[in-house]
Design an enzyme around this catalytic site. Structure first.
Site, mmCIF file in Angstrom:
data_model
loop_
_atom_site.group_PDB
_atom_site.id
_atom_site.type_symbol
_atom_site.label_atom_id
_atom_site.label_comp_id
_atom_site.label_asym_id
_atom_site.label_seq_id
_atom_site.Cartn_x
_atom_site.Cartn_y
_atom_site.Cartn_z
ATOM 1 N N GLU A 1 29.957 -61.354 -43.761
ATOM 2 C CA GLU A 1 30.919 -61.605 -42.692
ATOM 3 C C GLU A 1 30.188 -61.604 -41.342
ATOM 4 O O GLU A 1 29.164 -60.949 -41.184
ATOM 5 C CB GLU A 1 31.976 -60.488 -42.719
ATOM 6 C CG GLU A 1 33.100 -60.622 -41.721
ATOM 7 C CD GLU A 1 34.025 -59.404 -41.735
ATOM 8 O OE1 GLU A 1 35.190 -59.561 -41.364
ATOM 9 O OE2 GLU A 1 33.583 -58.304 -42.120
ATOM 10 N N LYS B 1 40.844 -64.365 -43.259
ATOM 11 C CA LYS B 1 41.040 -62.933 -43.515
ATOM 12 C C LYS B 1 42.469 -62.491 -43.185
ATOM 13 O O LYS B 1 42.961 -62.695 -42.086
ATOM 14 C CB LYS B 1 40.039 -62.129 -42.679
ATOM 15 C CG LYS B 1 40.031 -60.634 -42.949
ATOM 16 C CD LYS B 1 38.941 -59.992 -42.093
ATOM 17 C CE LYS B 1 38.825 -58.505 -42.307
ATOM 18 N NZ LYS B 1 37.763 -57.929 -41.427
ATOM 19 N N CYS C 1 35.760 -58.253 -46.434
ATOM 20 C CA CYS C 1 35.580 -56.897 -45.934
ATOM 21 C C CYS C 1 36.797 -55.967 -46.147
ATOM 22 O O CYS C 1 37.019 -55.484 -47.246
ATOM 23 C CB CYS C 1 35.195 -56.954 -44.453
ATOM 24 S SG CYS C 1 34.373 -55.462 -43.835
#
Length: 269
Positions: free
Chosen positions: A41, A115, A152
């Site tokens: 990321e 995300k 993440c």
């Protein structure tokens, strides 16, 4: 058996400098025989706490901008799949999407994922600069098999990994920039292992190292064995991914098949 390259590096605040590093890693991964190269990321650049939301948005690009086009051209040149991330422009002038993408060996865009879960926890507030995505992306076919995308903080929400696995994912790829802190590395290791074990799949988690990030890029097999832990080093880690291992694990430990979705409802108190 598919050879996968996992890249761990420290991104600077300079987008062009990082892009050159990324291109070099793609070339090296291909030379090492990898079919796919996965990056962490925020590989585009490191955004400091002093950088304003508007400044970040001004440096972001569209998914078909120069940054991704250049990476796609390298993927085609070296005949290797690439999974990476960008700060993607949104309709808001002071917010960007944290977007993962998959590029095929022919340089075509195979999938994107924005995300969903923003890191508004433990003293951080990603929502001050980022705009959340609104949907889980359908698993995409890669040389590794059916591949589901997370980013993440998404790892902390087991519902997402389970939905991806129950929708066919044999591998979960999680580009990450895991922030350092109390027990954070322990959380990172435990969660990556848990997501692999409970879904009978590989978890491939390239991570940023340096700046405020802990490193420890990992690959975990479907039975929970850590195949790769890159500790604090920058560079490329290689792993072999076998769908036979996924099939065998899901046969002897049929967690997806043994679910009781008929009784999984919220309880009335």
């Amino acid at each position: 058996m598919t050879k996968v390259a996992v890249v761990q590096f420290r991104a600077s605040t300079d987008k062009e400098e990082n892009l050159q590093k990324i291109l070099n890693y793609i070339s090296k991964a291909a030379d090492m025989g990898a079919s796919l190269c996965a990056f962490p990321e925020f590989m585009m650049f490191y955004t400091t706490s002093k950088q304003s939301p508007r400044e970040l948005a001004d440096s972001a690009e569209t998914i078909d901008g120069n940054f991704v086009r250049t990476i796609a051209a390298a993927a085609k040149k070296h005949s290797i799949e690439v999974i990476g991330t960008i700060y993607e422009k949104s309709k808001k002038r002071d917010r960007v999407y944290d977007t993962a993408f998959v590029v095929s060996k022919s340089g075509k865009m195979s999938a994107t994922y924005r995300k969903i879960h923003l890191y508004d926890a433990l003293g951080f507030r990603e929502s001050a600069k980022l705009e959340p995505g609104s949907k889980i992306s359908v698993p995409v076919n890669t040389s590794m098999g059916k591949t589901g995308m997370l980013i993440c903080y998404d790892l902390r929400f087991p519902e997402m990994s389970r939905i991806l696995a129950s929708s066919g994912s044999q591998v979960l790829v999680v580009p990450s920039a895991w922030v350092q802190g109390k027990m954070k590395e322990e959380h990172w290791i435990s969660i990556n292992k848990a997501r692999a074990i409970e879904n009978g799949c590989y978890v491939i988690a390239p991570d940023q190292v340096g700046n405020i990030y802990c490193g420890r890029s990992m690959v975990v097999d479907p039975y929970g064995k850590i195949l790769l832990d890159m500790k604090k080093r920058q560079g490329i880690g290689l792993v072999d991914i076998s769908l036979d291992v996924v099939r065998q694990t899901r046969k002897v430990l049929p967690l997806l098949r043994n679910r009781r979705t008929d009784v999984y409802t919220n309880l009335k108190l």
